[in-house]
Write an enzyme that holds these catalytic residues in place. Structure first.
Site, mmCIF file in Angstrom:
data_model
loop_
_atom_site.group_PDB
_atom_site.id
_atom_site.type_symbol
_atom_site.label_atom_id
_atom_site.label_comp_id
_atom_site.label_asym_id
_atom_site.label_seq_id
_atom_site.Cartn_x
_atom_site.Cartn_y
_atom_site.Cartn_z
ATOM 1 N N ALA A 432 0.835 -1.196 0.000
ATOM 2 C CA ALA A 432 0.000 0.000 0.000
ATOM 3 C C ALA A 432 0.871 1.248 0.000
ATOM 4 O O ALA A 432 1.906 1.299 0.673
ATOM 5 C CB ALA A 432 -0.901 -0.003 1.226
ATOM 6 N N ALA A 433 0.424 2.252 -0.744
ATOM 7 C CA ALA A 433 1.174 3.503 -0.840
ATOM 8 C C ALA A 433 1.347 4.144 0.537
ATOM 9 O O ALA A 433 2.381 4.748 0.821
ATOM 10 C CB ALA A 433 0.448 4.457 -1.773
ATOM 11 N N CYS A 434 0.363 3.946 1.414
ATOM 12 C CA CYS A 434 0.435 4.603 2.722
ATOM 13 C C CYS A 434 1.410 3.899 3.660
ATOM 14 O O CYS A 434 1.612 4.331 4.784
ATOM 15 C CB CYS A 434 -0.950 4.696 3.353
ATOM 16 S SG CYS A 434 -1.820 3.144 3.412
ATOM 17 N N HIS A 435 2.033 2.810 3.201
ATOM 18 C CA HIS A 435 3.002 2.125 4.060
ATOM 19 C C HIS A 435 4.431 2.336 3.604
ATOM 20 O O HIS A 435 5.332 1.637 4.037
ATOM 21 C CB HIS A 435 2.713 0.619 4.111
ATOM 22 C CG HIS A 435 1.400 0.320 4.767
ATOM 23 N ND1 HIS A 435 0.636 -0.771 4.444
ATOM 24 C CD2 HIS A 435 0.709 1.001 5.707
ATOM 25 C CE1 HIS A 435 -0.483 -0.754 5.167
ATOM 26 N NE2 HIS A 435 -0.455 0.307 5.931
ATOM 27 N N HIS A 437 6.489 4.421 4.411
ATOM 28 C CA HIS A 437 7.361 4.789 5.532
ATOM 29 C C HIS A 437 7.868 3.561 6.284
ATOM 30 O O HIS A 437 8.710 3.678 7.157
ATOM 31 C CB HIS A 437 6.612 5.719 6.487
ATOM 32 C CG HIS A 437 5.398 5.059 7.078
ATOM 33 N ND1 HIS A 437 4.189 5.028 6.414
ATOM 34 C CD2 HIS A 437 5.224 4.382 8.229
ATOM 35 C CE1 HIS A 437 3.305 4.366 7.151
ATOM 36 N NE2 HIS A 437 3.910 3.957 8.252
#
Ligand SMILES: Cc1ncc(COP(=O)(O)O)c(C=O)c1O
Length: 491
Positions: A432-435, A437
């Site tokens: 996922a793009a939000c991961h 980090h």
């Protein structure tokens, strides 16, 4: 975030300017314009020679698209992260920018046009998910829609506690200042593979002592939430169950319909309802989604996953009447006060157009993506050998999205990020793009689904789109073969 592939959608076929929207033959347009994508638009006729907007002149219907700063030969396979806009969607947005610029609340022509454009989009979006126009609340995107659901469920729970208390009913559980003092905190159920906009919202409410939260683990065998496990997690104070319709990394579909049916049978006897929500961000545009048939109270719609702009909507079954809906913001009364703020007419119009395209073409989109994904999987196995390929998106007895191939190429030096950065042409992600980090740590979603750590570390999420071709697949697999060869030759 990488951009969609450029190509040649508007240059392959001679004059690049007017092709996509002039043809009424969807198939013809599909082959020419879907394969590679287009991000920017220059509306012809929208500006005069001095660059001033020609607001009085009707929009001529022409949109010219191109992607600047994009290498010609890249192949985009990250459609679960985001999709480019369809030319018709850009056209609808441009038309609205040009012609429907008035405040939708104004009674003169420009306002009336804006209001009509919004009404049309609302109708299309409602049809897309099997609801009524009044069930659709436009939001900034999926994150806001998901937050609105949690906020509403908690408010509804507090309200029902107050009502029950006034009726003389009382319980003596844990104290909670946000609820009536005699009532236990509201309890929320989510799965352990939800998108951050659900998971972190629930986590925040837990930390803030506003709610108790249960994370139901997905089965390591099926990759999905099992209905029995959710039922076991239900407590007397459960007020919301939020389970995504399809997972963004594995593509696994969750048994929402069955879950809703089972929950309805336990929900009846309580002083407050158990509200049911599904985040359908990844499902819409890939498989049929019918909120009524599923039996959910709320369903999240995210435009940028189905070739619409960065805007979203929340389906609510009878907002404020059948199903509670409480605003997070207060203002000018738009969206029947549920989500005030002057409407983003052009983006709403774009969302409506994208919905219309899905309504008309879903079987074609779905079978094309399925065929392409299956071909990709065959080619990966043929080139690397079955024993070196592990599909993290294959679970026995689970249905999954047609477009999502989560794959690990097995080997000690083949961590997903390394492989992707050694690829010359493939644009994809490791999860996922939000991961992003999370650095080199393997995806917690895959680990939760029972994928061993060393396999999950090598994961590549390859998600194909409406126009990804078999030729694109051949290029990508060759690119991966070269990348793996390079990485394995390093000592
Ligand atoms: C499953 C899921 N839910 C919610 C979102 C968030 O939507 P948005 O980016 O519009 O806030 C996304 C996309 O990033 C998603 O994949």
């Amino acid at each position: 975030m990488s951009q969609p592939t450029k190509g040649s959608s508007f240059t392959r076929d001679g004059d690049s300017r007017d092709q996509s929207h002039r043809t009424s033959d969807h198939r013809a347009r599909h082959t020419e314009s879907f394969g590679h994508h287009h991000a920017h638009t220059h509306p012809s006729g929208a500006f005069d020679d001095h660059g001033h907007a020609n607001l009085g002149r009707p929009f001529d219907g022409l949109v010219h698209t191109y992607i600047p700063d994009m290498d010609e030969d890249k192949i985009y396979m990250d459609y679960n992260a985001t999709t480019p806009l369809e030319p018709e969607v850009i056209q609808a947005i441009t038309k609205a920018l040009h012609e429907a610029w008035g405040n939708p609340s104004s009674s003169y022509t420009a306002g009336v046009k804006a209001k009509a454009a919004i009404a049309q989009a609302r109708e299309n979006v409602a049809r897309l998910v099997g609801g009524k126009p009044e069930d659709i609340i436009f939001t900034s995107g999926g994150t806001e829609a998901n937050n609105l659901v949690f906020h509403s469920a908690l408010e509804a729970y507090r309200e029902s506690c107050r009502t029950a208390e006034q009726g003389g009913d009382s319980h003596h559980h844990r104290d909670n200042s946000r609820t009536s003092s005699a009532w236990p905190r509201p309890h929320l159920i989510i799965s352990n593979v939800e998108h951050d906009s659900v998971r972190l919202t629930a986590e925040h409410l837990l930390k803030d002592a506003q709610a108790d939260v249960t994370l139901v683990a997905v089965s390591k065998v099926t990759g999905r939430v099992e209905v029995e496990d959710v039922l076991t997690a239900v407590r007397p104070n459960t007020c919301l169950i939020s389970i995504m319709m399809a997972n963004n990394e594995t593509g696994v579909m969750m048994p929402i319909r069955e879950l809703c049916q089972r929950i309805r049978s336990v929900s009846g006897q309580r002083h407050h309802r158990i509200l049911l929500h599904t985040d359908a961000a990844q499902a819409i545009g890939k498989v049929g989604v019918d909120a009524r048939d599923l039996g959910v109270d709320y369903l999240t719609i995210v435009g940028h996953k189905f070739y619409a702009p960065r805007i979203g909507a929340l389906y609510v079954n009878g907002p404020g009447s059948t199903t509670p809906l409480h605003p997070m913001m207060f203002g000018g009364g738009q969206e029947r006060n549920f989500r005030p703020g002057t409407e983003n007419t052009p983006m709403i119009a774009g969302l409506g157009k994208a919905a219309e395209l899905v309504i008309s073409n879903l079987p074609e989109y779905e079978s094309h993506m399925l065929d392409t994904r299956k071909y990709l999987e065959e080619r990966l196995q043929a080139v690397f050998g079955k024993e070196r390929i592990h599909f993290n998106s294959h679970f026995p007895d689970s249905e999954s999205l047609p477009n999502t191939c989560n794959v690990s190429i097995l080997g000690p030096r083949l961590q997903g990020r390394k492989v992707l950065s050694s690829c010359r042409r493939l644009l994809a992600s490791v999860g996922a793009a939000c991961h992003t980090h999370r650095g080199d740590r393997p995806s917690h979603i895959l680990l939760s689904c029972g994928i061993p750590e060393e396999v999950a570390a090598n994961a590549l999420r390859l998600s194909v789109g409406r126009g990804t071709s078999r030729a694109d697949v051949d290029v990508v697999v060759e690119d991966l073969r070269n990348a793996v060869e390079t990485l394995e030759s390093l000592n």
